[in-house]
Write an enzyme that holds these catalytic residues in place. Structure first.
Site, mmCIF file in Angstrom:
data_model
loop_
_atom_site.group_PDB
_atom_site.id
_atom_site.type_symbol
_atom_site.label_atom_id
_atom_site.label_comp_id
_atom_site.label_asym_id
_atom_site.label_seq_id
_atom_site.Cartn_x
_atom_site.Cartn_y
_atom_site.Cartn_z
ATOM 1 N N TYR A 77 0.833 -1.200 0.000
ATOM 2 C CA TYR A 77 0.000 0.000 0.000
ATOM 3 C C TYR A 77 0.873 1.258 0.000
ATOM 4 O O TYR A 77 1.843 1.362 0.763
ATOM 5 C CB TYR A 77 -0.916 0.024 1.234
ATOM 6 N N ASN A 104 2.285 9.978 6.878
ATOM 7 C CA ASN A 104 1.222 9.124 7.418
ATOM 8 C C ASN A 104 1.490 8.786 8.881
ATOM 9 O O ASN A 104 1.786 7.653 9.239
ATOM 10 C CB ASN A 104 1.121 7.848 6.574
ATOM 11 N N GLN A 163 -17.298 25.407 59.262
ATOM 12 C CA GLN A 163 -16.455 24.891 58.181
ATOM 13 C C GLN A 163 -16.244 25.974 57.124
ATOM 14 O O GLN A 163 -17.084 26.851 56.947
ATOM 15 C CB GLN A 163 -17.129 23.691 57.498
ATOM 16 N N ARG A 190 -12.400 24.016 51.300
ATOM 17 C CA ARG A 190 -12.432 22.779 52.090
ATOM 18 C C ARG A 190 -12.357 21.527 51.221
ATOM 19 O O ARG A 190 -11.785 20.510 51.629
ATOM 20 C CB ARG A 190 -13.696 22.770 52.954
ATOM 21 N N ASN A 213 1.654 3.666 8.385
ATOM 22 C CA ASN A 213 1.084 2.490 7.732
ATOM 23 C C ASN A 213 1.546 2.464 6.272
ATOM 24 O O ASN A 213 1.526 3.506 5.615
ATOM 25 C CB ASN A 213 -0.440 2.560 7.797
ATOM 26 N N LYS A 242 -12.166 44.757 41.057
ATOM 27 C CA LYS A 242 -13.514 44.598 40.504
ATOM 28 C C LYS A 242 -13.461 44.306 39.006
ATOM 29 O O LYS A 242 -14.098 43.370 38.510
ATOM 30 C CB LYS A 242 -14.355 45.845 40.783
ATOM 31 N N GLU A 254 -12.592 11.372 3.030
ATOM 32 C CA GLU A 254 -11.813 10.671 2.003
ATOM 33 C C GLU A 254 -12.565 9.456 1.473
ATOM 34 O O GLU A 254 -12.199 8.311 1.714
ATOM 35 C CB GLU A 254 -10.441 10.282 2.598
ATOM 36 N N ASN A 301 -13.414 6.304 3.366
ATOM 37 C CA ASN A 301 -12.351 5.414 3.830
ATOM 38 C C ASN A 301 -11.962 5.795 5.252
ATOM 39 O O ASN A 301 -11.860 4.949 6.141
ATOM 40 C CB ASN A 301 -11.143 5.504 2.888
#
EC number: 4.3.1.24
Length: 701
Positions: free
Chosen positions: A96, A247, A335, A341, A371, A443, A471, A474
């Site tokens: 390929y 690729n 708390q 916290r 590939n 501010k 494509e 594919n």
């Protein structure tokens, strides 16, 4: 290096190696990353490249910054795969992209391999660059990183390309000659075809190829070769060589690596800043106790809490905060709010995600991701899909969400810090002036933070669920890895804006606490002196019982927020005078003193008159002393583990305490910190805050 050979029976699926990569603390990993970033030489071998090294080469302009060197031991294996391709074709092999067309038209065949590579580059040169400020060119830093990562991949010897081509790309890197790549146009499967085709276009001398010279000029391929010292002219690509370059996932993974370098540092910085937030808010440090986090089991939260615990255990602010919080405890929340916290529980998962994403990207930059894969040992060309950049797209989506969540916490903390209803006695908007009616402090900065945070939350949306079939169907699923990495770069940049703003605000709060303590000390001294002068003696010359109210007067001062009265301390509308008067009246009503009532109340009147005369002067003197560096009460930050960060901002960056009187804007100071972060200058001060940490939580006693 992983490669041909027997299956690893102990770890056949690589899960063990992936788990081993996560051993140790995140902080230690960041320290290693920084050390690798600062190495003057990056020797690439194919499977040992690190995120810090990619970031270093990206930011360096040439070999004078960071030099890149190829491992000479890779030459034989690279040569073997290149020769195998030529031998295979000579014997009628069908591969390929070598003897076939591309993608959805791979049914076509040709025997003219070199011409096929030329056409590959021609049709992939589909990018749009634009001009000037409207240009769509990939930043040079990203291109440099992509070149490095692509060389690293091809160096492993599974791609069928000549070693000389890798040497040429390395020369471009080391001489600071950077190919021009389009910003957009890749879906990162099959790899980053379009942008990588422009690197191949430059080394083959395509007429449209351009590069950026070391002095910032755009040059053509011929001048680029001359500047880089590449001899022998342009390359005529052998079969498979063009495909080997284009690729692969190297552009997406390269940008992702540089992004993750910054993201890891910002993650640690967010932990440090959460601890500083606790310091300036007079918070309760028990939220960092190891048992709480041990019982929840998540390592990110355990480490975040331990880092905060370490900073707070060495903080002078916390001893003072303990006294403040013990005063009138029934009138105060038991708390702290969630932004403080639960900050370890919030940041911990983000750090785990960032760490996992970093490791995924590090695996990708060391992968063979093209590939077909050439297996010389078995004599095969394996047609697969390693070009699929899903690890990049998914990792970047995940990292971007984590970055957005860090920003969300930062915004919540900032919002508490500037709000006088929540900031435990600091000024409204962190205003530093004498007259709060003419100083609105941070501010505008809070508005900017809201804007930053909103955009950051928008960017948190995933990219990978927007895949389009491409494509001729594919490439019907693709990763969008580079697109996601670009959006993560934007997110990191916005988090830097937020972090810069937050640091300036925290330093302002540190100095306001310093001013607060000095004003309170002056007020107590002044009240003590006036009380001794006015309340000690009766008109008859006898000692007055009112003198015993002095302790209660000082307690009243301790209970009152300094900035609730500091701009006009003797105003009857402000709480200080009201509370002091209440103490004296209460004493007069309950003392049983035989002193005439008229005398008692005349003392109160006299006491207030004396205060009106003396107190404003004393408070002004305290302000001046703090501004001049002669304050009698030292700034607690000096005796705290977070001091290196504060010192860097104030001394090295030159950021000042902001007041309306000085005309210096918050944005000017935030910009200084932003540049400091962007240039990596904040790394050492941040790590200095944690240099004494042994990597463990404090013992559970």
């Amino acid at each position: 290096m992983a490669g041909n050979g027997p299956i690893n029976k102990e770890d056949p699926l690589n899960w063990g190696a992936a788990a081993a990569e996560m051993a140790g603390s995140h902080l230690d990993e960041v320290k290693r990353m920084v050390a690798q970033f600062r190495e003057p030489l990056v020797k690439i071998q194919g499977a040992t490249l690190r995120v810090g090294q990619v970031a270093a080469v990206a930011q360096a302009k040439d070999a004078a910054g960071v030099a890149v060197e190829l491992d000479e031991e890779a030459r034989p294996r690279v040569k073997a795969s290149s020769e195998w391709i030529l031998n295979c074709i000579a014997h009628g092999g069908d591969i390929y992209g070598v003897t076939t067309g591309f993608g959805g038209t791979s049914h076509r065949r040709t025997k003219d391999g070199p011409a096929l590579q030329v056409e590959l580059l021609r049709h992939l040169n589909a990018g749009i660059f634009g001009t000037g400020s409207d240009g769509h060119t990939l930043p040079s830093e990203t291109v440099r990183a992509a070149m490095l990562v692509r060389i690293n991949t091809l160096l492993q010897g599974y791609s069928g390309i000549r070693f000389e081509i890798l040497e040429a790309i390395t020369k471009l890197l080391n001489t600071g000659v950077t190919p021009c790549l389009p910003l957009r146009g890749t879906i990162t499967a099959s790899g980053d075809l379009v942008p990588l085709s422009y690197i191949a276009g430059l080394i083959t001398g395509r007429p449209n190829a351009q590069a950026i010279s070391p002095d910032g000029r755009k040059v053509d391929a011929a001048e680029a070769f001359k500047l880089a010292g590449i001899e022998g002219g342009f390359f005529t690509l052998n079969p498979k060589e063009g495909l080997a370059i284009v690729n692969g996932t190297s552009v997406g993974s390269a940008l992702a690596a540089t992004v993750m370098f910054d993201a890891n540092i910002l993650a640690v910085l967010s932990e440090v800043l959460s601890a500083v937030f606790c310091e300036v808010m007079n918070g309760k440090p028990e939220y960092t106790d190891h048992l709480t986090h041990k019982l929840k089991h998540h390592p990110g939260s355990i480490e975040a809490a331990a880092i905060m615990e370490h900073i707070l255990a060495g903080s002078s602010f916390m001893s003072h905060a303990k006294k403040v919080n013990e005063m009138d405890p029934l009138l105060k929340p038991k708390q702290d709010r969630y932004a403080l916290r639960t900050s370890p529980q919030w940041l911990g998962p983000q750090i785990e995600v960032i760490r996992a994403a970093t490791k995924s990207i590090e695996r990708e930059v060391n992968s063979v991701n093209d590939n077909p894969v050439i297996d010389v040992h078995r004599g095969k060309a394996l047609h697969g899909g390693n070009f699929q950049g899903t690890p990049i797209g998914v990792s970047m989506d995940n990292a971007r969400l984590a970055i957005a969540n860090i920003g969300k916490l930062m915004f919540a903390q900032f919002s508490e810090l500037v709000n006088e209803f929540y900031n435990n006695g600091l000024t409204s908007n962190l205003a530093g002036s004498r007259n709060p009616s003419l100083d609105y402090g941070f501010k505008g900065t809070e508005i900017a933070m809201a804007s930053y945070c909103s955009e950051l939350q928008y960017l948190a949306n995933p990219i990978t669920n927007h895949v389009q079939s491409a494509e001729q169907h594919n490439q019907d699923v693709n990763s969008l890895g580079l697109v996601s990495a670009r959006k993560t770069l934007e997110a990191v940049d916005i988090l830097k804006l937020m972090t810069s703003t937050y640091i300036v605000a925290l330093c302002q709060a540190v100095d306001l606490r310093h001013l607060e303590e000095n004003i309170k000390s002056s007020v107590k001294n002044c009240v003590t002196q006036v009380a001794k002068k006015v309340l000690t003696m009766n008109p008859t010359g006898d000692l007055s019982s009112a003198r015993f109210s002095e302790k209660n007067l000082l307690t009243a001062i301790d209970r009152e927020a300094v900035f609730s009265y500091a701009d006009d301390p003797c105003s009857a509308n402000y709480p200080l005078m009201q509370k002091l008067r209440a103490v004296l009246v209460e004493h007069a009503l309950t003392s049983g003193d035989a002193e005439p009532e008229a005398s008692v109340f005349s003392k109160i009147t006299k006491f207030e008159e004396e205060l009106r005369s003396a107190l404003p002067r004393e408070i002004e003197a305290a302000r001046v002393a703090v501004a001049n560096g002669t304050a009698p009460v030292a700034n607690r930050i000096v005796e705290s583990r977070s001091f290196p960060l504060y010192r860097f901002v104030r001394e090295e960056l030159g950021c000042v305490f902001l007041t309306g009187e000085k005309l210096k804007s918050p944005g000017e100071e935030c910009n200084k910190v932003f540049l400091g972060i962007s240039q990596g200058k904040l790394i050492d001060p941040m790590l200095d805050c944690l240099k004494e940490w042994n990597g463990e939580p404090l013992p559970i006693n």
